[in-house]
Design a protein around this motif. Structure first.
Motif, PDB file in Angstrom:
ATOM      1  N   TYR A 202       3.560  -6.496  -9.084  1.00  0.00           N
ATOM      2  CA  TYR A 202       2.483  -6.028  -8.216  1.00  0.00           C
ATOM      3  C   TYR A 202       2.635  -4.532  -7.972  1.00  0.00           C
ATOM      4  CZ  TYR A 202       0.645 -10.630  -6.980  1.00  0.00           C
ATOM      5  OH  TYR A 202       0.045 -11.867  -7.020  1.00  0.00           O
ATOM      6  N   VAL A 203       1.524  -3.844  -7.941  1.00  0.00           N
ATOM      7  CA  VAL A 203       1.470  -2.447  -7.507  1.00  0.00           C
ATOM      8  C   VAL A 203       0.533  -2.406  -6.301  1.00  0.00           C
ATOM      9  CG1 VAL A 203       0.699  -0.113  -8.067  1.00  0.00           C
ATOM     10  CG2 VAL A 203       1.939  -1.451  -9.767  1.00  0.00           C
ATOM     11  N   ASN A 204       1.007  -1.838  -5.215  1.00  0.00           N
ATOM     12  CA  ASN A 204       0.218  -1.802  -3.982  1.00  0.00           C
ATOM     13  C   ASN A 204      -0.093  -0.365  -3.583  1.00  0.00           C
ATOM     14  OD1 ASN A 204       0.338  -4.763  -3.168  1.00  0.00           O
ATOM     15  ND2 ASN A 204       2.513  -4.280  -3.350  1.00  0.00           N
ATOM     16  N   SER A 205      -1.217  -0.174  -2.929  1.00  0.00           N
ATOM     17  CA  SER A 205      -1.551   1.148  -2.419  1.00  0.00           C
ATOM     18  C   SER A 205      -0.430   1.654  -1.526  1.00  0.00           C
ATOM     19  CB  SER A 205      -2.859   1.095  -1.604  1.00  0.00           C
ATOM     20  OG  SER A 205      -3.962   0.834  -2.428  1.00  0.00           O
ATOM     21  N   ALA A 206      -0.146   2.936  -1.649  1.00  0.00           N
ATOM     22  CA  ALA A 206       0.830   3.555  -0.755  1.00  0.00           C
ATOM     23  C   ALA A 206       0.185   3.767   0.617  1.00  0.00           C
ATOM     24  CB  ALA A 206       1.286   4.893  -1.331  1.00  0.00           C
ATOM     25  N   ASP A 207       1.010   4.036   1.615  1.00  0.00           N
ATOM     26  CA  ASP A 207       0.478   4.326   2.950  1.00  0.00           C
ATOM     27  C   ASP A 207      -0.391   5.578   2.900  1.00  0.00           C
ATOM     28  OD1 ASP A 207       1.845   2.174   3.868  1.00  0.00           O
ATOM     29  OD2 ASP A 207       3.314   3.304   5.043  1.00  0.00           O
ATOM     30  N   THR A 208      -1.530   5.486   3.556  1.00  0.00           N
ATOM     31  CA  THR A 208      -2.464   6.610   3.616  1.00  0.00           C
ATOM     32  C   THR A 208      -2.906   6.820   5.059  1.00  0.00           C
ATOM     33  OG1 THR A 208      -4.463   5.257   3.332  1.00  0.00           O
ATOM     34  CG2 THR A 208      -3.327   5.992   1.319  1.00  0.00           C
ATOM     35  N   LEU A 209      -3.872   7.673   5.248  1.00  0.00           N
ATOM     36  CA  LEU A 209      -4.411   7.931   6.574  1.00  0.00           C
ATOM     37  C   LEU A 209      -5.034   6.682   7.180  1.00  0.00           C
ATOM     38  CD1 LEU A 209      -4.936  10.184   8.673  1.00  0.00           C
ATOM     39  CD2 LEU A 209      -7.115  10.621   7.521  1.00  0.00           C
ATOM     40  N   VAL A 210      -5.555   5.776   6.340  1.00  0.00           N
ATOM     41  CA  VAL A 210      -6.234   4.590   6.860  1.00  0.00           C
ATOM     42  C   VAL A 210      -5.456   3.293   6.612  1.00  0.00           C
ATOM     43  CG1 VAL A 210      -8.504   5.650   6.556  1.00  0.00           C
ATOM     44  CG2 VAL A 210      -7.581   4.192   4.735  1.00  0.00           C
ATOM     45  N   TYR A 211      -4.355   3.371   5.895  1.00  0.00           N
ATOM     46  CA  TYR A 211      -3.638   2.152   5.521  1.00  0.00           C
ATOM     47  C   TYR A 211      -2.141   2.289   5.727  1.00  0.00           C
ATOM     48  CZ  TYR A 211      -1.666  -1.522   2.528  1.00  0.00           C
ATOM     49  OH  TYR A 211      -0.948  -2.595   2.046  1.00  0.00           O
ATOM     50  N   LYS A 212      -1.589   1.351   6.475  1.00  0.00           N
ATOM     51  CA  LYS A 212      -0.138   1.248   6.654  1.00  0.00           C
ATOM     52  C   LYS A 212       0.232  -0.196   6.329  1.00  0.00           C
ATOM     53  CE  LYS A 212       0.466   5.464   8.243  1.00  0.00           C
ATOM     54  NZ  LYS A 212      -0.870   5.943   7.830  1.00  0.00           N
ATOM     55  N   LYS A 213       0.874  -0.404   5.183  1.00  0.00           N
ATOM     56  CA  LYS A 213       1.086  -1.778   4.721  1.00  0.00           C
ATOM     57  C   LYS A 213       1.930  -2.601   5.682  1.00  0.00           C
ATOM     58  CE  LYS A 213       4.765  -0.505   1.408  1.00  0.00           C
ATOM     59  NZ  LYS A 213       4.476   0.919   1.234  1.00  0.00           N
ATOM     60  N   GLY A 214       2.773  -1.940   6.475  1.00  0.00           N
ATOM     61  CA  GLY A 214       3.580  -2.660   7.441  1.00  0.00           C
ATOM     62  C   GLY A 214       2.812  -3.125   8.656  1.00  0.00           C
ATOM     63  N   ARG A 215       1.528  -2.767   8.738  1.00  0.00           N
ATOM     64  CA  ARG A 215       0.703  -3.148   9.893  1.00  0.00           C
ATOM     65  C   ARG A 215      -0.367  -4.177   9.550  1.00  0.00           C
ATOM     66  NH1 ARG A 215      -0.857   2.748  12.541  1.00  0.00           N
ATOM     67  NH2 ARG A 215       1.253   3.405  13.109  1.00  0.00           N
ATOM     68  N   GLU A 216      -0.724  -4.278   8.277  1.00  0.00           N
ATOM     69  CA  GLU A 216      -1.880  -5.092   7.890  1.00  0.00           C
ATOM     70  C   GLU A 216      -1.462  -6.466   7.370  1.00  0.00           C
ATOM     71  OE1 GLU A 216      -4.787  -4.039   8.649  1.00  0.00           O
ATOM     72  OE2 GLU A 216      -4.173  -2.002   9.173  1.00  0.00           O
ATOM     73  N   ILE A 217      -2.391  -7.406   7.474  1.00  0.00           N
ATOM     74  CA  ILE A 217      -2.188  -8.777   6.987  1.00  0.00           C
ATOM     75  C   ILE A 217      -3.309  -9.117   6.008  1.00  0.00           C
ATOM     76  CG2 ILE A 217      -2.185 -11.217   7.619  1.00  0.00           C
ATOM     77  CD1 ILE A 217       0.349  -9.898   8.487  1.00  0.00           C
ATOM     78  N   PHE A 218      -2.932  -9.474   4.790  1.00  0.00           N
ATOM     79  CA  PHE A 218      -3.926  -9.823   3.780  1.00  0.00           C
ATOM     80  C   PHE A 218      -4.577 -11.161   4.123  1.00  0.00           C
ATOM     81  CE2 PHE A 218      -5.153 -11.883  -0.236  1.00  0.00           C
ATOM     82  CZ  PHE A 218      -6.021 -10.926  -0.735  1.00  0.00           C
ATOM     83  N   GLY A 219      -5.914 -11.190   4.092  1.00  0.00           N
ATOM     84  CA  GLY A 219      -6.668 -12.419   4.323  1.00  0.00           C
ATOM     85  C   GLY A 219      -6.996 -12.703   5.775  1.00  0.00           C
ATOM     86  N   LEU A 220      -6.477 -11.891   6.696  1.00  0.00           N
ATOM     87  CA  LEU A 220      -6.741 -12.160   8.115  1.00  0.00           C
ATOM     88  C   LEU A 220      -8.216 -11.963   8.451  1.00  0.00           C
ATOM     89  CD1 LEU A 220      -5.486 -12.969  10.802  1.00  0.00           C
ATOM     90  CD2 LEU A 220      -4.992 -10.549  11.241  1.00  0.00           C
TER      91      LEU A 220
END
Length: 591
Positions: A226-244
């Protein structure tokens, strides 16, 4: 744009902080205050308080605090002006300049637009001739067209610049795409697509914004699965939940937490539309807090391998610091839920859900598998491990139930088991008591603590800082004190720079007849600084809030200012250290 005092005052009057926070936190009245579990960190004992009188909030556990604007800014991951605009729209208040947009807000908006266009591009590519490899993978996984559409699944072509070229034509610059992590920059300065020859899963937040993407390899020779988007101004992977965003639309009494996004997709297709997953990393405390806003029970559904079992253990540890009830689904008969459903059918997986073990049962079963309880040594070793697990429980009925079951299963006297549990509890209590003082001193001396980051001089000038904070808290709560206080002390008399700056701002506002409440100060100070202001304001529940106390504080401040050396908290004995906090109405007596 600096918001006017008149506008902030209108916002302050029309937006009640309790109504802003209550959708996110279950608040219970505690005298004049409202308390609840903090939405910004994991905790079982409430340390989050709302102060209706000052229209502020503060968490004594993690140090987050501020006003209604600050809360929305932090909880919804917005910038300051976006949070103001959010509250205005919710409460029918007109912004001073509707066409205003600062640079950061514009950048966020453009990033959302670029991500949305990218999601449309990827989805369309799935149905193009060159998308055959992705379509075959979907067929192999038995994904239906409806499922693909529901999740917006797409295909990143096996090309270096297909997405870049498409979005360039849509008016997005290479720099904008790079900041959104839609493209990478090579050593020679050229840009190329982040995702190539991968099945694409858009990551969508609860407001429908496309935050980023997760790409599953289609060529098994590719190094990264898997390749995932890096953290950006609008995305922090440690904060989001896929499918919520989809799961929250259905029954969220329980949520199934999976290991990966393909597990979520397959479970939704099978009818388990309450499945979600963490993104590209182990479960974080922030993700656990987010889940806790939507459900009271989590069913852990990780792969039946060593990595999956380790992930379960880590997740249970994180959830143990929350009020979320957790159970573990044992993947009996397959590696993951999709394999079980395809082998045995939906009802088999449903039975696994019904038979899921709670966190205590799961931990006991894991320990049981480590020992041969047919031998005396094995039985003793398991019993010690089991007693250690049960010693951490606070519910006496729960302890009694497990002790009775262990007694029956192991043929061990229940009183002996209870004695071992009590021994564990005493040991745990002693250790917690010893650590308490160390933790307090460490926090005060830790430069990473928010109050020490904002006011680094505080650690070496604790007596002065506490007096300064008590004085400031009194002024914010009772502006009428300012006339007397201003004749006795100036900002230059303060020992610590941050408190001096805060007092100077408050003084200037009072002298000009302007408000110095939390909303007014939030437009001047940074988010971390406002958390400290909220912490200082929260002191008003503990102090006498009298002019005499203010005069005592001023005396302490001036005396400490004249000292060349101050004793560090870590060097104090326990009695002197705790005296700083015991009676702030007699702060002069503590010096």
């Amino acid at each position: 744009m600096a918001l006017s005092d008149d506008f902030l005052n209108e916002l302050h009057q029309k937006v009640d902080i309790e109504s802003v926070i209550s959708p996110y936190v279950q608040l219970k009245r505690k005298g004049r205050l409202l308390g609840g579990l903090c939405p910004f960190h994991n905790e079982k004992t409430p340390s989050f308080y709302v102060y209706p009188e000052t229209q502020s909030y503060y968490c004594f556990g993690c140090g987050s605090g501020g006003d209604a604007i600050t809360f929305i800014k932090n909880i919804e991951n917005l910038d300051y002006m976006e949070a103001v605009r959010y509250l205005c729209e919710k409460n029918g208040i007109s912004m001073p300049q509707d066409n205003f947009d600062n640079g950061l807000s514009k950048k966020r908006t453009r990033m959302f637009e670029a991500n949305r266009e990218a999601a449309r591009f990827y989805y369309k590519q799935l149905f193009e001739p060159h998308g055959e490899i992705a379509r075959k993978y979907c067929q192999f996984r038995q994904l239906t067209k409806d499922t693909v559409k529901t999740f917006g699944i797409g295909y990143a072509p096996d090309s270096w610049t297909a997405l870049k070229d498409y979005l360039n034509k849509k008016g997005f610059s290479d720099v904008e795409l790079f900041e959104a992590d839609l493209v990478k920059r090579g050593q020679k300065g050229s840009y190329y697509d982040t995702f190539r020859n991968r099945l694409i899963f858009p990551i969508i937040d609860l407001r429908g914004n496309v935050l980023g993407f997760s790409g599953r390899r289609l060529n098994e020779e590719d190094r990264a699965k898997y390749v995932n988007s890096a953290d950006t101004l609008v995305y922090k992977k440690g904060r989001e939940i896929f499918g919520l965003n989809l799961a929250k639309k259905g029954n969220t009494d329980k949520l199934i937490l999976c290991e990966g996004n393909i597990d979520v997709v397959m479970l939704h297709q099978a009818g388990f539309t309450n499945a979600v997953a963490a993104l590209g990393t182990a479960l974080t405390e922030e993700q656990a807090q987010l889940l806790g806003r939507y459900t009271g029970e989590i069913l852990l559904c990780y792969d039946n391998d060593e990595a999956g079992r380790k992930a379960v253990g880590k997740a249970l540890e994180i959830f143990s610091h929350t009020t979320i009830h957790t159970k573990v689904i044992e993947m009996s008969g397959g590696k993951d839920p999709d394999e079980i459903i395809k082998k045995y059918g939906v009802e088999r997986f449903r039975s696994l859900i019904e038979g899921a073990a709670n966190d205590v049962e799961y931990k006991l079963n894991r320990e049981l598998h480590k020992y041969d309880i047919l031998t005396a040594d094995g039985k003793v070793s398991f019993m010690k491990a089991a007693a250690g697990i049960l010693a951490g429980l606070n519910n006496s009925v729960e302890i009694d139930v497990y002790a009775s079951k262990l007694s029956e299963d192991l043929a061990i006297n229940k009183q002996a088991i209870m004695a071992e549990i009590e021994k564990g509890k005493r040991s745990l209590k002693r250790n917690q008591s010893k650590e308490r003082m160390k933790e307090i001193q460490k926090a005060l001396d830790d430069p990473r603590d928010v109050i020490n980051r904002v006011n680094p001089e505080r650690r070496n000038n604790l007596h002065a800082a506490r007096a300064e904070e008590t004085l400031i808290a009194s002024l914010i709560t009772t502006p009428a004190f300012y006339k007397t206080v201003s004749r006795l002390i100036t900002a230059d008399d303060f020992v610590t720079e941050f408190n001096s700056r805060l007092y100077k701002e408050i003084s200037q506002r009072f002298s000009e007849g302007r408000p110095a409440d939390m909303s007014a100060l939030a437009s001047v100070f940074t988010g971390e600084e406002i958390s400290v202001v909220a912490r200082i304001t929260a002191m008003t529940q503990e102090i006498s809030n009298s002019i005499e106390e203010c005069e005592d504080c001023i005396k302490v401040i001036k005396e400490e200012k004249n000292k060349n050396n101050s004793q560090r908290p870590a060097e104090m004995n326990e009695e002197d250290f705790l005296s700083i906090f015991k009676d702030k109405s007699k702060i002069n007596d503590n010096t």
